[in-house]
Design an enzyme around this catalytic site. Structure first.
Site, short mmCIF file in Angstrom:
data_model
loop_
_atom_site.label_atom_id
_atom_site.label_comp_id
_atom_site.label_asym_id
_atom_site.label_seq_id
_atom_site.Cartn_x
_atom_site.Cartn_y
_atom_site.Cartn_z
N SER A 86 0.86 -1.18 0.00
CA SER A 86 0.00 0.00 0.00
C SER A 86 0.89 1.22 0.00
O SER A 86 1.82 1.32 0.82
CB SER A 86 -0.91 0.01 1.23
OG SER A 86 -1.79 1.13 1.19
N GLU A 87 0.62 2.17 -0.90
CA GLU A 87 1.58 3.25 -1.11
C GLU A 87 1.68 4.23 0.06
O GLU A 87 2.57 5.08 0.09
CB GLU A 87 1.25 4.01 -2.41
CG GLU A 87 -0.07 4.72 -2.40
CD GLU A 87 -0.50 5.08 -3.81
OE1 GLU A 87 -0.74 6.26 -4.05
OE2 GLU A 87 -0.60 4.18 -4.66
N ASN A 88 0.76 4.11 1.03
CA ASN A 88 0.92 4.96 2.22
C ASN A 88 1.95 4.39 3.19
O ASN A 88 2.23 5.00 4.21
CB ASN A 88 -0.42 5.18 2.93
CG ASN A 88 -1.09 3.90 3.34
OD1 ASN A 88 -1.06 2.90 2.62
ND2 ASN A 88 -1.71 3.90 4.50
N SER A 100 8.15 4.39 0.36
CA SER A 100 7.17 3.66 -0.43
C SER A 100 7.29 4.02 -1.91
O SER A 100 7.29 3.14 -2.78
CB SER A 100 5.76 3.98 0.08
OG SER A 100 4.80 3.24 -0.63
#
Length: 224
Positions: free
Chosen positions: A45-47, A87
């Site tokens: 997840s890019e967070n 990320s």
């Protein structure tokens, strides 16, 4: 099973053991619940999470654990957490094997628009451009038409293009398309669909790589 879940389940079948997979907002987030048994993938997840697990049950929700779309998630044993810069370094550095993205539109060359609608406020691009440019393989998961019945697979994009990079696979509730140098190729038909029914709801031109019977047989093998 709803169309969205059917699409997510088919996308799960495209994953391979060991893949690092980014799930975009919308239908892609559902893929976390449809990773096939017997393979191990690492959901990103890019967070800032690597090791996202299935959707939590109501009594498992932790308000401190959310994905990039702010939906609650679980994490697998051994999951790691990091900042947004790290990320995106993973994404831009080519360390994401597969990205599964939702779209507003995809054109007959496999280019997508998924970040802005002209005339509406834009909160930001997010990671869509980076994921298209940095991922080794890109899969689109989308309903075939809009709520108004207009095709989302179009000849030319009406929304701002996200990237000139072509996607590799397009999965809708009607079937599955591969993207090659010449454009879209229909390789699977969903149950109850025909080549003509897909054509009637698709503005973009596409080729049929196999006969209708071969496509249906391919589809049956995938579902086994």
């Amino acid at each position: 099973m709803s169309n969205k879940h059917m699409i997510a389940k088919r996308a799960g079948l495209a994953l391979e053991d060991g893949d690092i997979v980014n799930l975009g907002i919308g239908i892609p987030t559902l893929v976390a619940d449809y990773v096939p048994e017997g393979i191990k993938v690492y959901l990103h997840s890019e967070n800032g999470i690597l090791g996202v697990g299935p959707t939590p049950q109501p009594d498992e929700v932790d308000k401190n654990l959310v994905n990039a779309g702010k939906l609650p998630v679980t994490v697998e044993q051994g999951a790691s957490f990091f900042d947004s810069a790290s990320s995106f370094a993973m994404i831009r550095g080519g360390h994401i094997d597969v990205s599964i993205l939702g779209v507003l539109q995809v054109d007959e060359n496999g280019r997508v628009a998924n970040w802005a609608v002209p005339g509406k406020s834009v909160l930001g691009v997010g990671g869509a451009m980076d994921l298209l440019e940095g991922s080794r393989k890109v899969i689109v998961t989308t309903l075939h038409t809009t709520k108004e019945g207009e095709s989302k697979i179009v000849k030319d994009l009406q929304y701002p293009v996200t990237s000139l990079r072509k996607v590799d696979l397009i999965i809708t509730e009607l079937g599955v398309f591969e993207v090659d140098e010449e454009g879209l190729v229909l390789i699977e038909l969903s149950t109850g669909q025909t080549i003509e029914s897909v054509k009637s709801k698709t503005d973009a031109r596409f080729r049929v790589g196999l006969s209708c019977e071969e496509i249906l047989e391919n589809n049956r093998r995938v579902k086994q």
